[in-house]
Design a protein around this motif. Structure first.
Motif, PDB file in Angstrom:
ATOM      1  N   LEU A  55      31.528 110.957 -18.145  1.00  0.00           N
ATOM      2  CA  LEU A  55      30.675 112.004 -18.721  1.00  0.00           C
ATOM      3  C   LEU A  55      31.549 113.188 -19.088  1.00  0.00           C
ATOM      4  CD1 LEU A  55      27.920 113.359 -19.374  1.00  0.00           C
ATOM      5  CD2 LEU A  55      27.869 114.144 -16.994  1.00  0.00           C
ATOM      6  N   VAL A  56      31.456 113.636 -20.338  1.00  0.00           N
ATOM      7  CA  VAL A  56      32.098 114.874 -20.766  1.00  0.00           C
ATOM      8  C   VAL A  56      30.999 115.935 -20.810  1.00  0.00           C
ATOM      9  CG1 VAL A  56      33.485 116.043 -22.507  1.00  0.00           C
ATOM     10  CG2 VAL A  56      33.754 113.580 -22.148  1.00  0.00           C
ATOM     11  N   LEU A  57      31.135 116.956 -19.968  1.00  0.00           N
ATOM     12  CA  LEU A  57      30.110 117.980 -19.813  1.00  0.00           C
ATOM     13  C   LEU A  57      30.650 119.333 -20.269  1.00  0.00           C
ATOM     14  CD1 LEU A  57      27.382 119.062 -18.644  1.00  0.00           C
ATOM     15  CD2 LEU A  57      28.562 119.285 -16.438  1.00  0.00           C
ATOM     16  N   SER A  58      29.964 119.967 -21.207  1.00  0.00           N
ATOM     17  CA  SER A  58      30.350 121.296 -21.663  1.00  0.00           C
ATOM     18  C   SER A  58      29.574 122.343 -20.882  1.00  0.00           C
ATOM     19  CB  SER A  58      30.062 121.454 -23.162  1.00  0.00           C
ATOM     20  OG  SER A  58      30.253 122.805 -23.558  1.00  0.00           O
TER      21      SER A  58
ATOM     22  N   GLY B  70      26.622 110.222  -8.276  1.00  0.00           N
ATOM     23  CA  GLY B  70      27.597 109.143  -8.383  1.00  0.00           C
ATOM     24  C   GLY B  70      27.351 108.175  -9.517  1.00  0.00           C
ATOM     25  N   ASP B  71      26.667 108.609 -10.582  1.00  0.00           N
ATOM     26  CA  ASP B  71      26.398 107.724 -11.718  1.00  0.00           C
ATOM     27  C   ASP B  71      27.628 107.517 -12.599  1.00  0.00           C
ATOM     28  OD1 ASP B  71      23.773 107.402 -10.950  1.00  0.00           O
ATOM     29  OD2 ASP B  71      23.057 109.105 -12.138  1.00  0.00           O
ATOM     30  N   TYR B  72      28.600 108.400 -12.461  1.00  0.00           N
ATOM     31  CA  TYR B  72      29.800 108.316 -13.301  1.00  0.00           C
ATOM     32  C   TYR B  72      31.038 108.235 -12.417  1.00  0.00           C
ATOM     33  CZ  TYR B  72      26.383 110.047 -16.648  1.00  0.00           C
ATOM     34  OH  TYR B  72      25.258 110.203 -17.415  1.00  0.00           O
ATOM     35  N   GLU B  73      32.076 107.626 -12.965  1.00  0.00           N
ATOM     36  CA  GLU B  73      33.346 107.529 -12.242  1.00  0.00           C
ATOM     37  C   GLU B  73      34.278 108.680 -12.585  1.00  0.00           C
ATOM     38  OE1 GLU B  73      34.541 103.012 -11.915  1.00  0.00           O
ATOM     39  OE2 GLU B  73      33.502 103.374 -13.816  1.00  0.00           O
ATOM     40  N   VAL B  74      34.130 109.232 -13.795  1.00  0.00           N
ATOM     41  CA  VAL B  74      34.971 110.339 -14.242  1.00  0.00           C
ATOM     42  C   VAL B  74      34.077 111.410 -14.846  1.00  0.00           C
ATOM     43  CG1 VAL B  74      36.889 111.067 -15.716  1.00  0.00           C
ATOM     44  CG2 VAL B  74      36.876 108.761 -14.744  1.00  0.00           C
ATOM     45  N   LEU B  75      34.301 112.660 -14.428  1.00  0.00           N
ATOM     46  CA  LEU B  75      33.588 113.804 -14.990  1.00  0.00           C
ATOM     47  C   LEU B  75      34.625 114.720 -15.623  1.00  0.00           C
ATOM     48  CD1 LEU B  75      30.985 115.463 -15.356  1.00  0.00           C
ATOM     49  CD2 LEU B  75      31.376 116.440 -13.083  1.00  0.00           C
ATOM     50  N   VAL B  76      34.572 114.860 -16.955  1.00  0.00           N
ATOM     51  CA  VAL B  76      35.478 115.744 -17.684  1.00  0.00           C
ATOM     52  C   VAL B  76      34.696 116.996 -18.051  1.00  0.00           C
ATOM     53  CG1 VAL B  76      36.999 116.019 -19.679  1.00  0.00           C
ATOM     54  CG2 VAL B  76      36.736 113.763 -18.613  1.00  0.00           C
ATOM     55  N   ILE B  77      35.168 118.157 -17.573  1.00  0.00           N
ATOM     56  CA  ILE B  77      34.463 119.421 -17.805  1.00  0.00           C
ATOM     57  C   ILE B  77      35.145 120.186 -18.925  1.00  0.00           C
ATOM     58  CG2 ILE B  77      33.655 121.575 -16.782  1.00  0.00           C
ATOM     59  CD1 ILE B  77      32.427 119.146 -15.493  1.00  0.00           C
ATOM     60  N   ASP B  78      34.411 120.426 -20.007  1.00  0.00           N
ATOM     61  CA  ASP B  78      34.865 121.343 -21.057  1.00  0.00           C
ATOM     62  C   ASP B  78      34.358 122.716 -20.640  1.00  0.00           C
ATOM     63  OD1 ASP B  78      35.553 122.658 -23.413  1.00  0.00           O
ATOM     64  OD2 ASP B  78      33.744 121.986 -24.464  1.00  0.00           O
ATOM     65  N   SER B  79      35.210 123.476 -19.951  1.00  0.00           N
ATOM     66  CA  SER B  79      34.737 124.687 -19.278  1.00  0.00           C
ATOM     67  C   SER B  79      34.715 125.886 -20.210  1.00  0.00           C
ATOM     68  CB  SER B  79      35.619 125.002 -18.057  1.00  0.00           C
ATOM     69  OG  SER B  79      36.780 125.678 -18.461  1.00  0.00           O
ATOM     70  N   ALA B  80      34.155 126.958 -19.692  1.00  0.00           N
ATOM     71  CA  ALA B  80      34.160 128.234 -20.391  1.00  0.00           C
ATOM     72  C   ALA B  80      35.601 128.726 -20.517  1.00  0.00           C
ATOM     73  CB  ALA B  80      33.313 129.240 -19.621  1.00  0.00           C
ATOM     74  N   PRO B  81      35.857 129.714 -21.416  1.00  0.00           N
ATOM     75  CA  PRO B  81      37.215 130.269 -21.507  1.00  0.00           C
ATOM     76  C   PRO B  81      37.729 130.746 -20.162  1.00  0.00           C
ATOM     77  CG  PRO B  81      35.893 131.020 -23.341  1.00  0.00           C
ATOM     78  CD  PRO B  81      34.953 130.279 -22.424  1.00  0.00           C
TER      79      PRO B  81
ATOM     80  N   HIS C 163      28.701 126.283 -26.992  1.00  0.00           N
ATOM     81  CA  HIS C 163      28.979 124.848 -27.009  1.00  0.00           C
ATOM     82  C   HIS C 163      29.560 124.405 -28.347  1.00  0.00           C
ATOM     83  CE1 HIS C 163      27.008 124.276 -23.179  1.00  0.00           C
ATOM     84  NE2 HIS C 163      25.876 124.764 -23.630  1.00  0.00           N
ATOM     85  N   SER C 164      30.569 123.518 -28.288  1.00  0.00           N
ATOM     86  CA  SER C 164      31.084 122.899 -29.513  1.00  0.00           C
ATOM     87  C   SER C 164      31.384 121.420 -29.287  1.00  0.00           C
ATOM     88  CB  SER C 164      32.348 123.627 -29.983  1.00  0.00           C
ATOM     89  OG  SER C 164      33.329 123.665 -28.963  1.00  0.00           O
ATOM     90  N   LEU C 165      30.977 120.891 -28.133  1.00  0.00           N
ATOM     91  CA  LEU C 165      31.260 119.492 -27.822  1.00  0.00           C
ATOM     92  C   LEU C 165      30.535 118.556 -28.788  1.00  0.00           C
ATOM     93  CD1 LEU C 165      32.714 117.553 -25.884  1.00  0.00           C
ATOM     94  CD2 LEU C 165      30.652 117.569 -24.453  1.00  0.00           C
ATOM     95  N   ALA C 166      29.282 118.860 -29.111  1.00  0.00           N
ATOM     96  CA  ALA C 166      28.537 118.025 -30.057  1.00  0.00           C
ATOM     97  C   ALA C 166      29.214 118.027 -31.421  1.00  0.00           C
ATOM     98  CB  ALA C 166      27.092 118.531 -30.169  1.00  0.00           C
ATOM     99  N   ASP C 167      29.735 119.189 -31.841  1.00  0.00           N
ATOM    100  CA  ASP C 167      30.439 119.264 -33.121  1.00  0.00           C
ATOM    101  C   ASP C 167      31.711 118.429 -33.075  1.00  0.00           C
ATOM    102  OD1 ASP C 167      28.535 121.085 -34.046  1.00  0.00           O
ATOM    103  OD2 ASP C 167      29.628 122.777 -33.200  1.00  0.00           O
TER     104      ASP C 167
END
Length: 393
Positions: free
Chosen positions: A33-36, A123-134, A41-45
């Motif tokens: 999961l990549v979570l912004s 625990g639904d995901y094995e990897v969580l990638v956080i696109d964090s705030a500045p 937000h600009s992940l959808a773009d």
């Protein structure tokens, strides 16, 4: 769960790096999961896929989501929000004004942490990638567990017990005068339950085998300076950085005279990045001739960043805090790269050591072996702040 947190100064390309990292993890078979959590937000773009608060599929094994702070607020803070709204309406504010003011400043930042904790627990995901705030906002997020804990332990917990005990006695007299009720148990319990979630998340954030920060920077003076400060502050909060991504480097194939001076400056700054962040590994990413939007462009970035590597590996095991026993004293050693001793303020109260660097502060609850001792000096040595503790003579 492996947590990879991307941060950096606004505009350096951390969203693209986070998205490309998610693509590579999914390609290797990890449920990712990549979570912004960035308010802008600009992940959808970046993915060119419609995203919302709930996770949506982007590719096999890959999901994306953009945090909706208002939805998180209702789920975690709804009872408190409704009570504050009631109080404000009783004081004469109309419904819309009262509801807006019931959302306390900074709450959207805190809910980013709560969302991370929920995914970790489920625990639904094995990897969580956080696109964090500045960077600045991300660092404030990291300080919340300790700062919040200080207030909760000393002020809120005693107040909570008193409120529950006194409410049945005081309520009949209070409501006719004030125009609103005293907070009930649900309202009083919500902040402490909320704090307990954040405190539990701190253990995840400070486990450098589970959580790593990756700093995204550009070969520019101001960006490098902020990245170096961020690295030091992350170490202050005992959060390990395992990689630096130097993004948007002009390729050698670009021979236009217009870029010549810029390329020369970048060569100097690239060297600074490698030297100043040593021993952290530095990955260089070129300035592409296209925007990093869409899965095809992100696939190219993914290949540049990782090639055949597994992004979930810990690229560098950074030790941010340690206690060393010497012959006649203990030494508490904090990894604070790039910080001068003159920038640091220390103060010990009871079993806590307060470390302040600029406007960043950390309250360290000392191990029992150090709590009964007094600080007897401090020095910077090889990027470690070494604080001596000795028994009172």
């Amino acid at each position: 769960m492996r947590v990879i947190l991307m941060t950096g100064k606004g505009g350096v390309g951390k969203t693209s790096v986070a998205a490309a990292t998610g693509l590579r993890c999914a390609e290797l078979g990890y449920k990712t999961l990549v979570l912004s959590t960035d308010p802008a937000h600009s992940l959808a773009d970046s993915f060119e896929v419609e995203l919302g608060h709930d996770a949506r599929s982007v590719r096999p094994n890959l999901w994306g989501a953009e945090l909706d702070a208002l939805m998180e607020l209702e789920g975690n803070w709804g009872a408190v929000k409704r009570y504050i709204t009631q109080v404000l309406q009783a004081r004469g504010l109309d419904g819309v004004q009262a509801e807006e003011l019931a959302i306390l400043p900074g709450m959207d930042e805190i809910f980013g942490l709560v969302r991370m904790k929920r995914h970790y627990d489920e625990g639904d995901y094995e990897v969580l990638v956080i696109d964090s705030a500045p960077t600045g906002t991300a660092l404030r997020l990291l300080s919340i567990p300790e700062v919040g804990g200080w207030y909760m332990r000393r002020f809120y917990k005693p107040l909570q017990g008193m409120s529950v005990a006194l409410r049945p006695l005081v309520e009949p007299l209070f409501k006719p005068i004030a125009g609103f009720s005293l907070p009930d148990k649900e309202v009083m319990d919500a902040p402490y339950e909320f704090y307990e979630q954040i405190e539990a998340l701190e253990k995840v954030l400070t486990d450098n085998q589970q959580t790593s920060v990756r700093l995204v920077t550009n070969p520019e003076r101001m960006v490098i300076k902020e990245s170096l400060r961020a690295h030091a502050y992350l170490s202050l909060y005992n959060v390990a950085t395992d990689m630096v991504v130097a993004n948007r480097i002009i390729p050698e194939t670009v021979q236009d005279p217009f870029f010549q001076k810029w390329k020369e400056n970048q060569q100097v700054y690239k060297q600074e990045i490698h030297e100043n962040f040593h021993p952290l590994p530095v990955k260089e990413v070129p300035l592409y001739s296209e925007e990093m939007c869409g899965l095809a462009a992100l696939d190219r970035l993914k290949e540049t960043l990782y090639a055949d590597e597994d992004p979930t590996q810990v690229y560098h095991a950074e030790s941010t805090m340690r206690v060393v026993q010497k012959e006649d004293h203990y030494s508490l050693e904090l990894y604070l790269p790039g910080i001068n001793k003159e920038q640091i303020q220390l103060n010990k109260t009871a079993d806590e050591l307060n470390v302040r660097i600029g406007n960043h502060r950390r309250n360290l609850v000392l191990p029992q072996a150090l709590a009964a001792l007094n600080p007897a000096g401090a020095k910077m040595e090889e990027d470690y702040l070494k604080i001596r503790f000795k028994a009172v003579v």
